[in-house]
Write a protein that holds these residues in place. Structure first.
Motif, PDB file in Angstrom:
ATOM      1  N   GLU B 247       0.826  -1.201   0.000  1.00  0.00           N
ATOM      2  CA  GLU B 247       0.000   0.000   0.000  1.00  0.00           C
ATOM      3  C   GLU B 247       0.869   1.264   0.000  1.00  0.00           C
ATOM      4  O   GLU B 247       0.733   2.157  -0.840  1.00  0.00           O
ATOM      5  CB  GLU B 247      -0.882  -0.021   1.253  1.00  0.00           C
ATOM      6  CG  GLU B 247      -2.126   0.815   1.154  1.00  0.00           C
ATOM      7  CD  GLU B 247      -3.049   0.309   0.051  1.00  0.00           C
ATOM      8  OE1 GLU B 247      -3.608   1.164  -0.632  1.00  0.00           O
ATOM      9  OE2 GLU B 247      -3.171  -0.921  -0.148  1.00  0.00           O
ATOM     10  N   ALA B 251       1.724   4.113  -2.974  1.00  0.00           N
ATOM     11  CA  ALA B 251       1.452   5.541  -2.762  1.00  0.00           C
ATOM     12  C   ALA B 251       2.718   6.360  -3.034  1.00  0.00           C
ATOM     13  O   ALA B 251       2.658   7.423  -3.675  1.00  0.00           O
ATOM     14  CB  ALA B 251       0.975   5.776  -1.329  1.00  0.00           C
ATOM     15  N   ALA B 254       3.370   6.479  -6.742  1.00  0.00           N
ATOM     16  CA  ALA B 254       2.460   7.424  -7.400  1.00  0.00           C
ATOM     17  C   ALA B 254       2.981   8.853  -7.252  1.00  0.00           C
ATOM     18  O   ALA B 254       2.890   9.662  -8.187  1.00  0.00           O
ATOM     19  CB  ALA B 254       1.052   7.296  -6.813  1.00  0.00           C
ATOM     20  N   ARG B 277      -0.477  -3.243  -6.612  1.00  0.00           N
ATOM     21  CA  ARG B 277      -0.916  -1.964  -6.064  1.00  0.00           C
ATOM     22  C   ARG B 277      -0.352  -0.794  -6.875  1.00  0.00           C
ATOM     23  O   ARG B 277      -0.991   0.233  -7.042  1.00  0.00           O
ATOM     24  CB  ARG B 277      -0.519  -1.840  -4.593  1.00  0.00           C
ATOM     25  CG  ARG B 277      -1.248  -2.759  -3.652  1.00  0.00           C
ATOM     26  CD  ARG B 277      -2.765  -2.459  -3.610  1.00  0.00           C
ATOM     27  NE  ARG B 277      -3.023  -1.114  -3.096  1.00  0.00           N
ATOM     28  CZ  ARG B 277      -3.608  -0.148  -3.775  1.00  0.00           C
ATOM     29  NH1 ARG B 277      -4.037  -0.362  -5.006  1.00  0.00           N
ATOM     30  NH2 ARG B 277      -3.779   1.031  -3.235  1.00  0.00           N
ATOM     31  N   ALA B 281      -2.495   2.058  -8.551  1.00  0.00           N
ATOM     32  CA  ALA B 281      -2.296   3.450  -8.113  1.00  0.00           C
ATOM     33  C   ALA B 281      -1.910   4.374  -9.256  1.00  0.00           C
ATOM     34  O   ALA B 281      -2.059   5.590  -9.140  1.00  0.00           O
ATOM     35  CB  ALA B 281      -1.240   3.494  -7.019  1.00  0.00           C
ATOM     36  N   THR B 282      -1.390   3.811 -10.356  1.00  0.00           N
ATOM     37  CA  THR B 282      -0.935   4.674 -11.458  1.00  0.00           C
ATOM     38  C   THR B 282      -1.844   4.566 -12.674  1.00  0.00           C
ATOM     39  O   THR B 282      -1.602   5.227 -13.681  1.00  0.00           O
ATOM     40  CB  THR B 282       0.500   4.317 -11.880  1.00  0.00           C
ATOM     41  OG1 THR B 282       0.526   2.934 -12.254  1.00  0.00           O
ATOM     42  CG2 THR B 282       1.477   4.552 -10.750  1.00  0.00           C
TER      43      THR B 282
END
Lengths: 213, 804
Positions: B247, B251, B254, B277, B281-282
């Motif tokens: 996670e 982040a 990103a 993830r 995220a992207t």
């Protein structure tokens, strides 16, 4: 990092009481240069010690050195360890070598004192990692000491992935680059099991830094 | 789909870790991961498949350690690489791509280490050829920690396959490579080598990479790669763990994408969960289209220098033999020490770039220019201006230059442009363009600008842009061309205003043929700076020139608060002379345990007062003392006292060396005076010295060299890790009868013995002296050395005895 001046003078084989202001001021300038060039990096792993004295394992390393085994006596664990002051010190040594041999001696001595200080700092952190398990550290034992072959550098640094983790590589003759680097195996065992540090246990009787007790 | 098409689609997702995944599946620490391509192909494929399934577009093959300089597995390298590509391809199917993973050689390149650049190139080339043959879609060079190795790897990829080349380096916590380059110097090299995408991997977690991604985005125009670790590793009982969960990792990645990263993935400790993830995220990120970066940057292995229309820089001119007898001599005799001292002195005086020219008739310019560039880069971190009119020498030097160089020069002659531009296009660089052509130097500013325009237009055909040029509007001697100054100044103004391009001048030419040149040069330099000069090729050791440079920057607000001016102030006024009374006081108060009466020069030498020794030597000469008398009556006795003091434990090594340096400085004053009256002093020798093969510890040898030189011997220093045959060759070539050898380690003493044997076989008259930590008199005798030197002073005694 703090420079241990007494050590610097010891590495220069110079009696501190007998030096003049000219040398002191040159040394101060050199210390500033060395501190600016230093980029310390270290890495260690805590591994298990297994086996008997003729052939034993320290993590992934299969070893036969009796001197090291004696150092690891009663240690269930050991740290594989490497540390360096970085390539900047070598660049400074090269630059200084073409300008002044006097400064070169000083850079060398200051850097030698600093890598020891840095290793001591790392040991403090390693000691804290095993303190909860009731263990203390044994002496830093490096390839090339006693009957532990210098060639042990190779598997030791491979196990540590030392190039990736600390930027240390080996020459074909097992010398570390950057030159101000240390690699070692450090036992971790029951409190009270450590033997006192002493030059008397080392066989190199003509060592110029040997301390007689 | 090709790599280029993929990049157009938005954010490209790479895979995660291979090594730590293999360890989870049973690979032991220290075992070769590459061997598993053949022994456990199903496991390697399974890891690739998991990454693709998680959303990766690209797999890096399991070939990080498949460099012939590092790989020592039982299976042939060709089979390993072929299996690795096949494993990745099997998982990739038709819609995803396979990158040949190229890790570092595992060796440290010279001068920081002991591995030759060309050997590193060959090693990379072999792996890359194998990977290309096996069908990889592109080359991904990664985890490089040294700019020189980066250059070797990228050149190897460019010259041995036609695939796109991605390159990433591993930064330390401080955003620097092992050998010292920060993002600015790294970016300059990425730019010079024209990689297809570049960035960072390993070393750090993605949060720590963020500021460096931002800095890189301001400096390159190709897609930026981030392949970060899942935080920092920790190993307990042989198990490695990393501390950033999927996670958080996604982040942080990103954030890197918002800062400019376009190709993202994971390195050590990342898993398919991290990659999944990251993909999420992207997804859907639409990058801004930003204007391309146009900057004029040159670099070395650790430093970048940006040339700009808003400021001005100093290029040191002293490593150019034109009109310099001593440098010519140094080049002819192979005296690298002289060149290196010039380099370091110029850097210390404040130069930002150093010109290096080896154009001396009768020497192999290409070989000497390259070796000089390498030698200067071993002691000095300034970027270099490679100065030659020979395209072959330029290519050889640029290829082996560690960084992005300033190239001096091209001009408007078609043939020169045809020869120089391809070389610059290949290796990168900022080019000095001389405004002359087949018809000579135009007498007007208009004519010079026309040539500048022509050169820039021709360069565009090779992909060079305006920011890749520095225009030299050419400085002609005012004594020969009285109107030349106005033409130069007008040209400078118009290069800036009409072309918007940087300018450079060899300022000192202006005073050619006139007396009191530094004053004229400085005045002209000030005029040129006022006309907008971006870079000046000057003598940084000339006080007047540096004063002008620093004053200009202080007066025009470029040196804010005049802080640099204040810092340099001491070096800008003539050296204050110390009152003789002070010397006497210092001399008397200094404890050295010797009390025999001495002259003032001997006193200054004994107490290591270098500046005073020089000054007193000058005063003694001015007072009419004969040079020979000064040498025999002051310098020699002072050295003798210090030497004896060292031998009896009253003077310590640093003091001995400082005193010897003071003596040498005084002697140099006297030698110059003798030379003026036509008397040449000859040093005793020569003595060849070297640290033997296998040994990279050369501090002791360097001390011996320096002390021997200070005691008046000519020393030919071959360096460290020198093979026996090279020592023999040098001894014979220089007709040298005394050879000094150093070794620090027990393991390298056999090479010392081998060298002595080889020297004896080549010429039984050659004598050897040996020293080093592990040697003793007995050991020295055992390996056949003629003399044992227990310390540096003993080496001097041996040489004195030998040459008596």
């Amino acid at each position: 990092m703090k420079i241990d001046r007494a050590e610097v003078f010891r590495y220069m084989r110079t009696d501190r009481a007998k030096v003049d202001a000219v040398l002191e001021s040159r040394l101060a300038a050199v210390e500033t240069q060395v501190l600016a060039a230093v980029r310390p990096a270290a890495y260690w792993q805590l591994v298990k010690v297994e086996g008997c004295d003729s052939a034993y394992r320290v993590g992934p390393l299969e070893l036969a050195s009796r001197n090291l085994y004696r150092e690891l006596a009663s240690c269930p664990h050991a740290f594989l360890f490497c540390a360096t002051l970085g390539a900047g010190v070598d660049a400074l040594l090269r630059q200084t070598a073409c300008m002044s041999a006097a400064d070169l001696v000083m850079v060398q001595a200051v850097a030698a004192a600093l890598i020891e200080t840095y290793c001591d700092e790392c040991e403090t952190r390693m000691a804290a990692e095993v303190a909860a398990a009731g263990e203390t550290l044994r002496m830093r034992f490096s390839p090339g000491y006693g009957d532990l072959p210098l060639a042990t550098q190779k598997p030791l640094l491979v196990a540590l992935d030392a190039q990736r983790r600390a930027g240390i590589t080996l020459s074909e003759t097992f010398l570390m680059m950057p030159s101000k680097s240390v690699s070692a195996i450090i036992g971790a065992g029951p409190v009270g099991g450590a033997r006192p540090r002493s030059c008397q246990r080392c066989g190199k009787l003509d060592c110029e830094f040997r301390i007689e007790e | 789909m090709s790599f280029v098409e993929l990049c157009k689609k938005g954010v490209v997702v790479l895979d995660g870790a291979m090594g730590t995944e293999l360890q989870l599946r049973g690979l032991a620490i220290g075992e070769s991961p590459e061997s598993w391509n053949l022994s456990h192909p199903e496991i390697v494929r399974e890891i690739h498949e998991a990454y693709f399934e998680a959303g990766a577009d690209i797999a890096y093959t399991n070939t990080f350690g498949a460099n012939p300089a590092k790989y020592h597995g039982a299976e042939p390298l060709r089979d390993v690489v072929a299996a690795a590509v096949a494993n990745a391809r099997a998982a990739a199917g038709r819609n995803r791509l396979v990158a040949l993973d190229v890790g570092p050689t595992g060796r440290l390149l010279k001068p920081a280490g002991d591995f030759e650049f060309d050997a590193a190139y060959d090693a990379f080339a072999e792996q890359i050829r194998l990977g290309a043959e096996a069908g990889a879609d592109f080359v991904a060079i990664e985890t490089i920690t040294d700019t020189y190795e980066l250059k070797a790897a990228v050149l190897a990829a460019r010259e041995n396959c036609s695939l796109p080349v991605l390159a990433t380096v591993a930064l330390g916590e401080d955003g620097k490579l092992l050998t010292g380059a920060g993002v600015d110097a790294i970016a300059a090299l990425f730019d010079a080598l024209k990689v297809d995408a570049c960035g960072f991997n390993c070393g750090l977690g993605p949060d720590r990479m963020l500021p460096f991604v931002r800095a890189l985005a301001e400096r390159v125009n190709v897609p930026i790669i981030v392949k970060a670790n899942a935080g920092m590793p920790r190993v307990v009982d042989g198990k490695t763990s990393f501390n950033v969960d999927p996670e958080q990792f996604a982040a942080d990645i990103a954030a890197c994408v918002r800062a400019g990263a376009r190709i993202v993935g994971g390195c050590c400790g990342t898993t398919s969960a991290h990659i999944r993830r990251v993909r999420e995220a992207t997804a859907g990120f639409v990058p801004d289209v930003s204007a391309p970066v146009r900057r004029s940057v040159v670099s070395s292995y650790s430093r970048a220098v940006e040339l700009s229309l808003d400021d001005t820089i100093v290029i040191g001119e002293r490593i150019n033999p034109t009109g310099k007898k001593k440098l010519k001599e140094a080049y002819r005799s192979g005296d690298t020490g002289y060149v290196l001292r010039e380099a370091v002195a110029q850097a210390q005086a404040g130069a930002q770039i150093l010109d290096v020219n080896a154009g001396v008739p009768g020497i192999d310019e290409s070989a000497v220019l390259r070796s000089t560039v390498e030698a200067v880069q071993s002691v000095c971190e300034l970027p270099l201006q490679i100065d030659t009119s020979s395209p072959a020498a330029l290519e050889n030097a640029l290829r082996h230059y560690n960084g992005k160089a300033l190239v001096n020069s091209v001009n408007g002659k078609q043939q020169v442009m045809d020869e120089v531009f391809p070389v610059v296009a290949k290796y990168g660089g900022v080019v000095v363009a001389l405004t002359l052509d087949e018809n000579g130097i135009p007498p007007t500013a208009e004519g010079r600008l026309a040539i500048a325009r022509k050169i820039i237009a021709e360069g565009a055909k090779y992909g060079l842009e305006r920011c890749d040029f520095v225009i030299d509007v050419l400085c002609l001697a005012v004594s020969a061309e009285p109107d030349s100054v106005e033409v130069i100044l007008e040209s400078l103004r118009r290069v800036r205003s009409e072309l918007g391009v940087l300018s450079v001048l060899g300022v000192s030419n202006i005073s050619f043929g006139l007396p009191a040149r530094p004053c004229l040069n400085a005045a002209f330099y000030a005029l040129a700076l006022g006309a907008g000069l971006s870079a000046a090729i000057v003598n940084p050791l000339c006080r007047e020139m540096m004063a002008t440079y620093r004053a200009y920057r202080a007066l025009t607000g470029r040196d804010r608060n005049c802080s640099e001016w204040i810092e340099a102030a001491e070096s800008l006024v003539p050296a204050a002379t110390v009152a003789p009374a002070n010397i006497a006081a210092t001399v008397q108060s200094a404890p050295s345990g010797q009390d025999e009466p001495l002259g003032p020069l001997a006193g200054a030498i004994r107490h290591a007062l270098k500046a005073d020794s020089e000054r007193i030597a000058r005063e003694l000469l001015a007072a009419g003392r004969s040079p020979i008398e000064i040498i025999d009556g002051e310098i020699v006795p002072a050295l003798e006292i210090v030497g004896r003091g060292f031998e009896t434990g009253k003077v310590f090594l640093p003091q001995l060396l400082m005193a010897a340096e003071a003596a040498s400085a005084a002697f140099e004053i006297i030698r110059a005076s003798l030379a003026q009256s036509g008397v040449e002093t000859t040093a005793r020798g020569p003595i060849v010295i070297a640290t033997v093969k296998g040994d990279i510890h050369d501090i002791g040898k360097n001390i011996v060299r320096s002390l021997l030189e200070n005691y008046g011997f000519r020393v030919i220093d071959l360096g460290r890790d020198v093979p026996p045959e090279k020592i023999v060759e040098a001894a014979l070539r220089h007709q040298c009868r005394l050879v000094g050898l150093s070794a620090l380690m027990t393991t390298t003493v056999p090479f010392m013995a081998e060298t002595i044997k080889a020297l004896n076989a080549a010429d039984p008259a050659i004598r050897t002296f040996v020293g080093g930590a592990v040697l003793t008199a007995d050991y020295a005798a055992e390996i056949g050395a003629s003399y044992y030197a227990k310390d540096a002073m003993a080496s001097v005694r041996i040489a004195e005895e030998f040459f008596k």
